[in-house]
Enzyme design. Structure first.
Site, short mmCIF file in Angstrom:
data_model
loop_
_atom_site.label_atom_id
_atom_site.label_comp_id
_atom_site.label_asym_id
_atom_site.label_seq_id
_atom_site.Cartn_x
_atom_site.Cartn_y
_atom_site.Cartn_z
N GLU A 174 -4.92 -6.85 -2.75
CA GLU A 174 -6.28 -6.42 -3.12
C GLU A 174 -7.23 -7.58 -3.44
O GLU A 174 -7.85 -7.64 -4.49
CB GLU A 174 -6.21 -5.45 -4.30
CG GLU A 174 -5.39 -4.21 -4.01
CD GLU A 174 -5.21 -3.31 -5.22
OE1 GLU A 174 -5.75 -3.64 -6.30
OE2 GLU A 174 -4.53 -2.27 -5.10
N ASN A 214 -1.77 -6.89 1.37
CA ASN A 214 -1.82 -5.46 1.08
C ASN A 214 -3.15 -5.11 0.43
O ASN A 214 -3.62 -5.81 -0.47
CB ASN A 214 -0.66 -5.12 0.12
CG ASN A 214 -0.45 -3.64 -0.06
OD1 ASN A 214 -0.23 -2.90 0.90
ND2 ASN A 214 -0.50 -3.18 -1.31
N HIS A 251 -4.47 5.46 0.29
CA HIS A 251 -4.73 6.42 -0.78
C HIS A 251 -5.90 7.30 -0.33
O HIS A 251 -7.07 6.92 -0.47
CB HIS A 251 -5.10 5.70 -2.08
CG HIS A 251 -4.00 4.87 -2.66
ND1 HIS A 251 -2.80 5.41 -3.08
CD2 HIS A 251 -3.90 3.54 -2.90
CE1 HIS A 251 -2.02 4.46 -3.55
NE2 HIS A 251 -2.67 3.31 -3.46
N GLU A 280 1.33 2.77 0.50
CA GLU A 280 1.22 3.46 -0.79
C GLU A 280 0.63 4.85 -0.59
O GLU A 280 -0.24 5.28 -1.35
CB GLU A 280 0.37 2.65 -1.77
CG GLU A 280 0.87 1.24 -2.02
CD GLU A 280 0.03 0.48 -3.04
OE1 GLU A 280 -0.71 1.13 -3.82
OE2 GLU A 280 0.09 -0.77 -3.04
N ASP A 282 -0.69 8.48 -0.49
CA ASP A 282 -0.82 9.75 -1.20
C ASP A 282 -2.15 10.38 -0.79
O ASP A 282 -3.11 9.68 -0.49
CB ASP A 282 -0.71 9.60 -2.73
CG ASP A 282 -1.51 8.44 -3.31
OD1 ASP A 282 -2.54 8.05 -2.71
OD2 ASP A 282 -1.13 7.93 -4.37
#
Length: 482
Positions: A174, A214, A251, A280, A282
Site C-alpha cells: 500500500e 500488494n 476488497h 485479500e 472479500d
C-alpha cells in the site's frame, strides 16, 4: 520445515500455460526463459468438489488468511484443511508483530500459523515486510537514513528466519495514494527509492521466494492509482529491479465494485513479466456475480496464479457486518461458493507460467511515475446521513476501524462526507473506500468515486487503520450528504 511443500500435481499431464481461444501456441520470453504454451479445455475431466482441488486443475491455488486465534477454532480449521492450499497470516508476520523493539525479533505467532499450514499440505504467503501501517513503535521515532536502515534490518531479520520456507512475500504494501502518486508516509520520506531498496534487500536475503507488491483499489485499469502502480512495475522490470508479482487486494464493496476492466488490468500487469494474484478478497454480502466475475478474470489470465480470501467465514472477517466471505457464520457455503467453484472447474486445464524469481541488478533508481489525479466524486441532491463506527481489529498501539455510512433520508444522495476525531497521539494510516483529509485529531473522509451514490436507506462502508499510543476508538463520528 525448511522446504516449501510441493505444488499438488495437476490431474492432467504437462506443464502448459493457457492461451484464450482454443488450442494454439506461442513463444513468450520472460527472465531469459522461453516457454512454449498451449491451451486447451479438458471436457472429460471430473469436476472438483473443493476450491483448492478446482484451482489446482489449472495449476493455481486457492488460499485464505488466518490469525493465530483461529488455531483453536475447530470449525475454521476443518474448512481450511478441506478447501484451501495457501495460507496468509493476518497480522502475525507484519513488522510490529515480528520486531516489536529494535533488533529483537519474535516469530512464535507467525511460526504457529506456518507450522499448521505446512503440516496440512499448504504453502504460505508472507505478509508484509514494509508498510506505513502496523509499524514497530520505534520506527515512529526514526526518520531519514535511520528509518531506512531500520527497514532494511527488519527485512533481513525476518527473511532470514523464513528463508526457503515461503512461496511469496508481500515486500511492500500500500505505497500509493489514490491519485497515482506515492503515499506520503514516513518510509516515502526516506527517499523515493525506498521501495526499490526494499525489493533489492529482499532478493539478497532470499533468492528463492517470489517478491510481491500488494495494494488495494488497483483493480480498475482506468483508475489513476492503478496506473501509478503499473508505471512503477514497468519501470522496475525495465531496470531489473527484482519484483516477481503484484497482489490485488480485491476488497469489493458490492454492486459496482467489480470493474469491467479487471481482467484487462490483470492481463496488462502480467504482460510486464510479473505474476498477478488476488490476495485479500472479500465482497459485500458475498455478491455471487462479483465473486464469479473476479474468479473468471483470474482464470482467464495466464499469469494469475491464485486467489486468497481474507478469512473463511463471515465471523472471521474484519468486515464481518457486511457478510463478505464464501462461508456463513455456521460454516455453510453460500451461493457465491458454488459460483467460484464453477468458474475454477471451467478454467482451461493448464498451468500459469512458472518464471523463476528475479535476480538482483545494480541499476540506480529513477524518478517516480507521475499520473494526473482523477476528478473528484460528483455531488448531488442533499439527503439524510448517519455514520456508525465499528472496531474491526485491535492491537497494542493501533486498530482497524470500519465506518458504515447510511442514507437515512427519503431521497437518493450522490455524495457524503464522514467526520471523526482520533484520540491524542493517534495517526491515520491506510484508508480504503474513501478519500481522507487530515491524519490526526479531526479527520474527514469523503466518498470515493464509486460509492458516493446511495439510494434511500442504502449504506456503504469505508475502513482504515490507526497507529499511535493506544487503540482508543474515535469520537464524534458523524456524516453529511450532498
Amino acid at each position: 520445515m525448511n522446504d516449501i511443500p510441493a505444488r499438488p500435481k495437476r490431474r492432467t499431464g504437462g506443464r502448459l500455460r493457457p492461451l484464450l481461444g482454443g488450442a494454439c501456441a506461442t513463444l513468450v520470453a520472460a527472465s531469459s526463459v522461453v516457454l512454449v504454451n498451449v491451451a486447451h479445455a479438458d471436457t472429460t475431466r471430473a469436476a472438483a468438489t473443493t476450491l483448492k482441488a478446482a484451482a489446482e486443475l489449472s495449476g493455481r491455488y486457492f488460499g485464505a488468511a488466518m490469525g493465530q486465534d483461529r488455531l483453536s477454532d475447530s470449525g475454521f480449521l476443518t474448512i481450511a484443511n478441506r478447501e484451501f492450499d495457501m495460507m496468509t497470516a493476518v497480522n502475525e508476520m507484519k513488522p510490529d508483530a515480528t520486531e516489536p523493539t529494535s533488533g529483537h525479533f519474535t516469530f512464535s505467532a507467525g511460526d504457529a500459523i506456518y507450522n499448521w499450514a505446512v503440516q496440512h499440505g499448504m504453502r504460505v504467503r508472507g505478509h508484509t515486510l514494509a508498510w506505513h501501517g502496523q509499524q514497530p513503535a520505534f520506527w515512529r521515532n526514526l526518520s531519514g537514513s535511520a528509518l531506512r536502515s531500520a527497514m532494511i534490518e527488519h527485512i533481513n531479520g525476518v527473511m532470514a528466519h523464513y528463508k526457503g520456507k515461503l512461496a511469496y512475500w508481500d515486500v511492500v504494501n500500500e505505497a500509493f495514494a489514490e491519485d497515482g502518486s506515492r503515499r506520503q508516509s514516513n518510509l516515502q520520506a526516506t527517499g523515493n527509492d525506498w521501495i526499490e531498496a526494499a525489493f533489492r534487500t529482499a532478493r539478497a536475503a532470499d533468492p528463492s521466494v517470489k517478491l510481491c507488491y500488494n495494494d488495494y483499489n488497483i483493480e480498475n485499469w482506468n483508475y489513476a492509482k492503478t496506473q501509478g502502480v503499473y508505471n512503477m512495475i514497468k519501470d522496475f522490470k525495465a531496470r531489473g529491479v527484482p519484483v516477481d508479482c503484484v497482489g490485488f487486494q480485491t476488497h469489493f464493496t458490492g454492486g459496482s465494485s467489480l470493474p469491467s476492466t479487471f481482467q484487462q488490468t490483470l492481463s496488462n500487469f502480467g504482460a510486464l513479466g510479473v505474476d498477478v494474484a488476488l490476495t485479500e478478497v472479500d465482497v459485500t454480502n458475498a455478491a455471487t456475480n462479483q465473486y464469479q466475475g473476479l474468479t473468471q478474470a483470474c482464470v482467464n489470465v495466464p499469469r494469475c496464479v491464485g486467489i486468497t480470501t481474507w478469512g473463511i467465514r463471515d465471523s472471521d472477517s474484519w468486515r464481518g457486518s457486511e457478510n463478505p466471505l464464501l462461508f456463513d457464520r455456521n460454516s455453510n457455503p453460500k451461493p457465491a461458493y458454488a459460483a467460484v467453484l464453477g468458474a475454477l472447474n471451467a478454467a482451461p486445464t493448464t498451468e500459469p507460467p512458472t518464471t523463476p524469481p528475479t535476480t538482483p541488478p545494480t541499476t540506480p533508481p529513477t524518478t517516480p511515475p507521475t499520473t494526473a489525479p482523477t476528478t473528484p466524486p460528483p455531488t448531488g441532491q442533499p439527503g439524510g446521513c448517519t455514520a456508525t463506527f465499528r472496531m474491526a481489529n485491535g492491537w497494542p498501539g493501533g486498530f482497524q476501524g470500519e465506518v458504515t455510512v447510511t442514507n437515512s433520508g427519503s431521497a437518493a444522495v450522490s455524495g457524503w462526507t464522514a467526520r471523526l476525531t482520533l484520540a491524542g497521539g493517534q495517526t491515520l494510516g491506510s484508508l480504503w473506500n474513501g478519500n481522507s483529509t487530515g491524519t490526526s485529531g479531526a479527520v474527514s473522509v469523503r466518498n470515493a468515486d464509486y460509492n458516493g451514490s446511495l439510494a434511500a436507506n442504502a449504506s456503504t462502508t469505508f475502513g482504515f487503520t490507526v497507529t499511535g499510543s493506544s487503540n482508543t476508538a474515535p469520537s464524534d463520528v458523524s456524516c453529511t450528504s450532498s
